[in-house]
Every structure is written in C-alpha cells, then in structure tokens.
Design a protein around this motif. Sequence first.
Motif, short mmCIF file in Angstrom:
data_model
loop_
_atom_site.label_atom_id
_atom_site.label_comp_id
_atom_site.label_asym_id
_atom_site.label_seq_id
_atom_site.Cartn_x
_atom_site.Cartn_y
_atom_site.Cartn_z
N GLY A 198 0.75 -1.18 -0.09
CA GLY A 198 -0.18 0.15 0.08
C GLY A 198 0.72 1.28 -0.11
O GLY A 198 1.87 1.32 0.12
N THR A 233 1.46 5.26 1.45
CA THR A 233 0.90 5.94 2.69
C THR A 233 1.74 7.29 2.67
O THR A 233 2.67 7.53 1.71
CB THR A 233 1.23 5.52 4.29
OG1 THR A 233 2.82 5.24 4.10
CG2 THR A 233 0.56 4.27 4.35
N SER A 292 3.36 6.12 -6.87
CA SER A 292 2.55 4.97 -6.36
C SER A 292 2.85 3.58 -6.99
O SER A 292 2.85 2.47 -6.51
CB SER A 292 1.09 5.11 -6.37
OG SER A 292 0.45 5.23 -7.71
N ARG A 322 3.82 0.25 -5.23
CA ARG A 322 2.70 -1.02 -5.13
C ARG A 322 3.62 -2.04 -5.70
O ARG A 322 3.13 -3.26 -5.46
CB ARG A 322 1.55 -0.71 -5.72
CG ARG A 322 0.88 0.25 -5.10
CD ARG A 322 -0.73 0.53 -5.82
NE ARG A 322 -1.50 1.29 -4.75
CZ ARG A 322 -2.55 2.04 -5.05
NH1 ARG A 322 -2.92 2.20 -6.52
NH2 ARG A 322 -3.36 2.58 -4.25
N LEU A 359 -1.34 -1.40 4.89
CA LEU A 359 -2.29 -0.06 4.84
C LEU A 359 -2.28 0.72 3.58
O LEU A 359 -1.04 0.86 2.89
CB LEU A 359 -1.82 0.80 5.86
CG LEU A 359 -3.01 2.02 6.10
CD1 LEU A 359 -4.32 1.75 6.27
CD2 LEU A 359 -2.16 3.04 7.08
N ASP A 360 -3.11 0.94 2.80
CA ASP A 360 -3.27 1.71 1.58
C ASP A 360 -3.93 2.88 1.61
O ASP A 360 -5.24 2.82 1.89
CB ASP A 360 -3.77 0.72 0.30
CG ASP A 360 -3.40 1.44 -1.09
OD1 ASP A 360 -2.80 2.62 -1.10
OD2 ASP A 360 -3.80 0.84 -1.99
N ARG A 361 -3.33 4.21 1.57
CA ARG A 361 -4.11 5.12 1.70
C ARG A 361 -4.38 6.06 0.45
O ARG A 361 -4.99 6.89 0.40
CB ARG A 361 -3.24 6.34 2.56
CG ARG A 361 -2.99 5.63 4.12
CD ARG A 361 -4.19 6.02 4.81
NE ARG A 361 -3.93 6.26 6.47
CZ ARG A 361 -4.97 6.15 7.30
NH1 ARG A 361 -6.03 6.17 6.74
NH2 ARG A 361 -4.42 6.39 8.60
N ASN A 378 0.05 7.77 8.23
CA ASN A 378 0.32 6.43 8.33
C ASN A 378 -0.45 5.60 9.32
O ASN A 378 -1.04 5.93 9.84
CB ASN A 378 1.93 5.90 8.11
CG ASN A 378 2.49 6.68 9.46
OD1 ASN A 378 1.69 7.05 10.18
ND2 ASN A 378 3.71 6.49 9.18
#
Length: 328
Positions: free
Chosen positions: A2, A4, A122, A126, A171-173, A328
């Motif tokens: 993810g 952040t 990103s 990723r 976590l992916d924001r 985060n």
Amino acid sequence: MGVTFIGCGAAAPETVVLNDALAQVVDTSDEWISSRTGIRQRHISHDRESLAGLAAQAAQQALNMAGMVATDVDMIILATSSSEDLFGTACQIQAQLGATRAVAFDLTAACSGFVFGVVTASQFIRSGVYRNILVIGADLLSRWVDWNDRNTCVLFGDGAGAVLLQGNPNLDRLLGFEINSDGTQNRCLNLAFKPELRELLPGITLTQGKYQYITMNGKEVYRFAINRVPDAIDKVIHQANLTSADIDWLILHQANQRIMDAVAERLQIAPEKVVSNVAKYGNTSAASIPIALNEAVRAGKIQAGDTIATSGFGAGLSWGAAIFQWGN
C-alpha cells in the motif's frame, strides 16, 4: 504493497509582490485581479534563489516531519515545467539533500504535475521496487511570463512543495486516481519554443532558438477546468466506493478561486472543506497542491486519517485527480 502519505513541506521565495505593486508595471489594480482570480499577492524568486534550492527546502521539511533522513529515500520525482537545466533538476536536489541512494528524475506535466507524480510514485511502491519516494512540485514561472501582459503576469507565483510517500504492506491510503490528456487543446495554454534557422554548412540548415513567454486563452482554460475536473474527481470518488459527503477536504490546483468554487459546487462539497491559499501564492503550477496541503497539515486542519480529494489541471491540456488519506 500500500501507499501512505507520511510527510510534507513547502518553500517560497522571500520576495512578495502585492497586486497594488503590479499596477505600477501593467494596467491593472488590486480590485481587477482579486475579483477575477482571488489572488492578492505572489512570491517571486530573485537571482540568489534556485528551483533546486526551494525544492530541497520543501523536501527536507517533509523528511523532518516523517522522522527520516535523506539516505532513507529511494526515489525523487520532481514535477516541474521551469527547470533551470533542460537535462533535469531532480539530480541537483538529490545532491543538496544528500539522498545518495535515491534515483532522481524530472516529470513535466505543468499544473497537473504533482498529481501525475504521485500516481507515478505509487506504481513504484505498489510493485515493491521502492519504499520511500519524495514527490516534489516546484515551479518558478515568474521567469516565463510576459510582464507586459496583464492577463497572464498577474496569475503566477513561485514556490515548491513536497510529500513523502512510503510503502506499507498493511495499509493503503491512496484510494483511487485518474489522469488524462487532451493534446487537441494544447494551443490554449503553452510555453512554446520559437525556432530560428541557422545554416551550419552549405545545404545544411539546423534549427536553434529559444522559448517564448507563457500564452493562455483564459476563457477556454476556465471552461475546460470547470467541466473536466469535477468529472474526474467524481469518477475517482466512485472508484474509491465513496460519496462526496465522505470527502473531508478538497485541495485543487490553486489556479483561480472562481474555478475552485465552481468545482466544489458541482461536486456538492461545502465551501469550508475547500483548502485555498491562492490569495497568498497565486498560481504556482506543480507546487500549488503540495503547498496548500502542507499549510493545512501544519495548521492542524488536516488530521491523520482525513480523506482528501485533489485535482491538478492545466497545460497539455492535462488533468488528473486522486483521493488519499493523510498519515500512516
């Protein structure tokens, strides 16, 4: 992996030029400028300030906020349309920071550049290739405006903003994004190269020349922005399985207050959720979104977990939108 958003920073030149001061340069006034754009002043770089220097200041602030050092950075993406070196400025920033492990390169997408930079970063995160990436938006467009053209010279200011993105396996924001281009409208806003022919040898002619000042069809750009930007943001909101009511903050490219108001109205986002500092900085191109984000974060308006919709739009013509959550 993810994405952040863990640190931000910004920098602007020392010199501030008020609207009233511009009235001494061209036929304009504070009332004329502010009523049409919302701009009341802008920062203008002098000969001792550089694009790389301002960008490095912004980047260092982002690192400090995240509690990291320059050698933690894997990549630096500089979104700019006013590089002081056509071969690129990002490597100069890398050297000033001491980010010896980082690969660095420039990305040119004008006022959409920061959003394009975040989307590009990103993909590296990723895919698992890199973990810590600085995305910097920086422009010194005061060097490229015609100070005799009141329709453009009143709009632009100089500055830099940076955001540190980090990979997180849990976590992916970054909730969604969309980027677009329409080259058929390129003529509406550009900074063109003017060729000059030179005979190098008999029968061999080459093209040299220099770049011209910024030219813009304001009415067409306004029409483009208020139509394309809300549609792009709306698509990303649905992509993220959200509604406009779920958006805590709207941070648009700070081009014109009237554009920001019109976009927010179409999206049914309340005015108090719109982050605006165009009055203080003018249009700083790729720097405008991260400068506005940094001010809102450091003022305590944006808190960890807040959902932010953002959009950059401008020359190309290009536009992009993204929804992310801070922290985060």
